[in-house]
Design a protein around this motif. Structure first.
Motif, short mmCIF file in Angstrom:
data_model
loop_
_atom_site.label_atom_id
_atom_site.label_comp_id
_atom_site.label_asym_id
_atom_site.label_seq_id
_atom_site.Cartn_x
_atom_site.Cartn_y
_atom_site.Cartn_z
N SER A 114 -12.95 -4.79 -4.99
CA SER A 114 -11.73 -4.02 -4.75
C SER A 114 -11.48 -3.88 -3.26
O SER A 114 -12.42 -3.84 -2.46
CB SER A 114 -11.80 -2.65 -5.43
OG SER A 114 -10.50 -2.15 -5.66
N ALA A 115 -10.19 -3.81 -2.92
CA ALA A 115 -9.76 -3.74 -1.51
C ALA A 115 -8.25 -3.74 -1.51
O ALA A 115 -7.62 -4.03 -2.53
CB ALA A 115 -10.27 -4.96 -0.74
N THR A 116 -7.65 -3.46 -0.35
CA THR A 116 -6.21 -3.63 -0.22
C THR A 116 -5.89 -5.10 0.03
O THR A 116 -4.92 -5.62 -0.49
CB THR A 116 -5.67 -2.78 0.95
OG1 THR A 116 -6.16 -1.44 0.83
CG2 THR A 116 -4.16 -2.74 0.92
N LEU A 123 -9.53 -0.70 3.09
CA LEU A 123 -8.45 0.14 2.54
C LEU A 123 -7.38 0.30 3.61
O LEU A 123 -7.69 0.72 4.73
CB LEU A 123 -8.97 1.52 2.14
CG LEU A 123 -9.57 1.66 0.73
CD1 LEU A 123 -10.10 3.07 0.54
CD2 LEU A 123 -8.56 1.32 -0.36
N SER A 124 -6.14 -0.03 3.29
CA SER A 124 -5.04 0.22 4.22
C SER A 124 -3.77 0.47 3.43
O SER A 124 -3.74 0.30 2.21
CB SER A 124 -4.85 -0.97 5.18
OG SER A 124 -4.34 -2.09 4.49
N ARG A 125 -2.70 0.87 4.12
CA ARG A 125 -1.47 1.25 3.41
C ARG A 125 -0.85 0.05 2.71
O ARG A 125 -0.88 -1.07 3.21
CB ARG A 125 -0.48 1.90 4.37
CG ARG A 125 0.10 0.95 5.39
CD ARG A 125 0.83 1.69 6.48
NE ARG A 125 -0.11 2.29 7.42
CZ ARG A 125 0.25 2.81 8.59
NH1 ARG A 125 1.51 2.82 8.94
NH2 ARG A 125 -0.64 3.32 9.40
N GLU A 147 -1.99 7.70 -0.90
CA GLU A 147 -2.33 7.63 0.52
C GLU A 147 -3.78 7.16 0.65
O GLU A 147 -4.62 7.47 -0.19
CB GLU A 147 -2.11 9.04 1.10
CG GLU A 147 -2.20 9.14 2.59
CD GLU A 147 -3.59 9.50 3.06
OE1 GLU A 147 -3.94 9.08 4.16
OE2 GLU A 147 -4.30 10.18 2.31
N THR A 148 -4.07 6.38 1.68
CA THR A 148 -5.36 5.67 1.73
C THR A 148 -6.56 6.62 1.67
O THR A 148 -7.57 6.31 1.05
CB THR A 148 -5.46 4.82 3.02
OG1 THR A 148 -5.10 5.63 4.13
CG2 THR A 148 -4.54 3.63 2.95
N ARG A 149 -6.43 7.78 2.30
CA ARG A 149 -7.58 8.70 2.28
C ARG A 149 -7.81 9.24 0.86
O ARG A 149 -8.96 9.46 0.45
CB ARG A 149 -7.33 9.84 3.26
CG ARG A 149 -8.55 10.71 3.41
CD ARG A 149 -8.44 11.56 4.64
NE ARG A 149 -9.36 12.67 4.58
CZ ARG A 149 -9.43 13.62 5.47
NH1 ARG A 149 -8.63 13.59 6.51
NH2 ARG A 149 -10.28 14.60 5.35
N MET A 150 -6.72 9.44 0.11
CA MET A 150 -6.86 9.87 -1.28
C MET A 150 -7.54 8.78 -2.12
O MET A 150 -8.36 9.07 -2.99
CB MET A 150 -5.49 10.22 -1.87
CG MET A 150 -4.93 11.54 -1.38
SD MET A 150 -3.17 11.70 -1.73
CE MET A 150 -3.16 11.64 -3.51
N LEU A 151 -7.18 7.53 -1.84
CA LEU A 151 -7.83 6.42 -2.56
C LEU A 151 -9.32 6.40 -2.25
O LEU A 151 -10.15 6.21 -3.15
CB LEU A 151 -7.21 5.08 -2.13
CG LEU A 151 -6.08 4.51 -2.98
CD1 LEU A 151 -5.56 3.24 -2.34
CD2 LEU A 151 -6.54 4.23 -4.40
#
Length: 412
Positions: A63-65, A137-139, A147-151
């Motif tokens: 998993s990743a953006t 993880l990025s937008r 939001e990335t921090r929530m992810l």
């Protein structure tokens, strides 16, 4: 193994058969691979099907953006050295698509599964993975992605208590925060080109200090862990300090980073770096990405870029000016309908390239290029853009559905 005992209940077998029938009908009607609709039908008939299908497999989740699909492909190639592999190679990365992929792999020993970031915790719960690879993880998809921090928080909670070996990028603070709840983490120095989503500390909200390649929070002491694997130029350094050459047909630094993480995952399953990296050389293109196709007597290289981090990486691998560049942006459901992310992309990197703009949101992109002081032409179609482009190979960069449109048009 599948041959030892059949893990599927009668209900599960009916679900698998029905899902395959629906997928075949969808393909016959020309509506794509059918994997998502087939998986949805199968899960409706047996909600536990994903867990049942995963029972007899050694599962790897990725998993990743950015880079999920390519890394999944590289790991699948590497693990092929140890036994048969099933994978969702076409990138259907939510539970329905994953269920479809596993339903087709009855002889497999390993499953290498790309997972959408939002679904990672749930899929990990269902499939009991041996290994989870976390790259970045990025937008992305601003209208609906958390939001990335929530992810990162979601990953952190979902992975706490997991028995999986987590292979995580030590250079991305959000990934490190997410992985730190796991008992068994292998850190890889894979790099982080896009840093704009990682200036505040995910642990306390303080400002992140970034001297050189290092990072730490001056407020709470959260800091970059020491990696045991690292990308160093064209080599992967393993935990013993040995350097293994990376030979890929896929271009760019980002793919070398993907190969470094993939080698670390393969080692978890006993595949040595040399064997893993040699096998990765077989991968020429991933679901059409990086393919060079002939269209209207021209060579077009097809490149996918879905978000600011992806565009930044893609700009680093296109041929130098005056190579012509076609840019295509859509904003359909699968892309996210909010195109404000275009303002986070540094389009001044295209200075000197003749630029041609197409796609549903070509005017949004045109305004952005105007502000970035780029000269460009807006075109109605890829055909018109190719006709207007000066000689030489053409780089074509598109976001998700725009990329699919292009593949259909240029016969890829």
């Amino acid at each position: 193994m599948a041959g030892n005992s059949d893990p599927l209940t009668p209900r599960a077998k009916i679900a698998v058969t029905a899902g395959k029938a629906v997928a075949a009908a969808s393909r016959a009607a020309g509506r794509g691979s059918g994997s998502v609709i087939g998986g949805r039908v199968a899960l409706k008939l047996d909600p536990d099907l994903l867990a049942r299908l995963a029972q007899h497999l050694d599962v790897v989740l990725v998993s990743a953006t950015n880079g999920k699909t390519t890394t999944t492909r590289l790991i699948a190639e590497a693990l092929g050295a140890a036994g048969p592999v099933v994978s969702n190679a076409l990138g259907a990365n939510m539970p329905a698509g994953i269920t479809s992929a596993l339903a087709g792999g009855s002889e497999a020993r390993y499953a290498v599964i790309e997972v959408d970031e939002k679904y990672l915790a749930g899929v990990a719960r269902d499939t009991d993975p041996k290994c989870i690879a976390l790259l970045n993880l990025s937008r992305d998809q601003l209208d609906r992605a958390a939001e990335t921090r929530m992810l990162a928080e979601n990953w952190r909670e979902g992975l706490a208590g997991s028995k999986a070996v987590v292979v995580a990028n030590a250079d991305d603070p959000l990934v490190v925060w997410a992985a730190s709840s796991s008992a068994n983490v292998i850190w890889v120095a894979a790099g982080q080109m896009w840093k704009d989503d990682a200036w505040s500390c995910p642990s306390c909200g303080g400002v992140m200090q970034r001297p050189g390649d290092d990072w730490f929070c001056g407020d709470c002491g959260f800091r970059r862990p020491s990696p045991s694997w690292a990308l160093s130029g064209d080599h992967v350094l393993d935990p013993h300090g040995s350097a293994w050459p990376i030979h890929l047909q896929l271009p760019g630094r980002a793919n070398k980073a993907n190969a470094a993480s993939s080698a670390a995952v393969a080692a978890v399953f006993g595949v040595p770096p040399q064997v893993a990296l040699e096998r990765m050389y077989q991968v020429q293109a991933v679901a059409g990405r990086y393919d060079v196709v002939q269209f209207m007597q021209r060579d077009l290289r097809l490149l996918l870029a879905k978000n600011p981090a992806g565009w930044l990486e893609t700009f680093s691998l296109i041929d130098p000016p005056p190579t012509p560049v076609i840019l295509s942006v859509n904003a359909r459901g699968a892309d996210g309908t909010d195109t404000s992310w275009l303002w986070d992309v540094d389009y001044t990197r295209l200075t000197g390239h003749p630029i041609f703009v197409i796609g549903d949101r070509k005017l949004d992109l045109a305004v952005r290029l105007e502000v970035a002081n780029q000269s460009f032409q807006v075109c109605e179609s890829v055909d018109q853009a190719v006709q207007m482009a000066p000689p030489g190979r053409i780089e074509v960069i598109a976001n998700y559905t725009a990329f699919q449109d292009l593949r259909r048009r240029v016969g890829n």
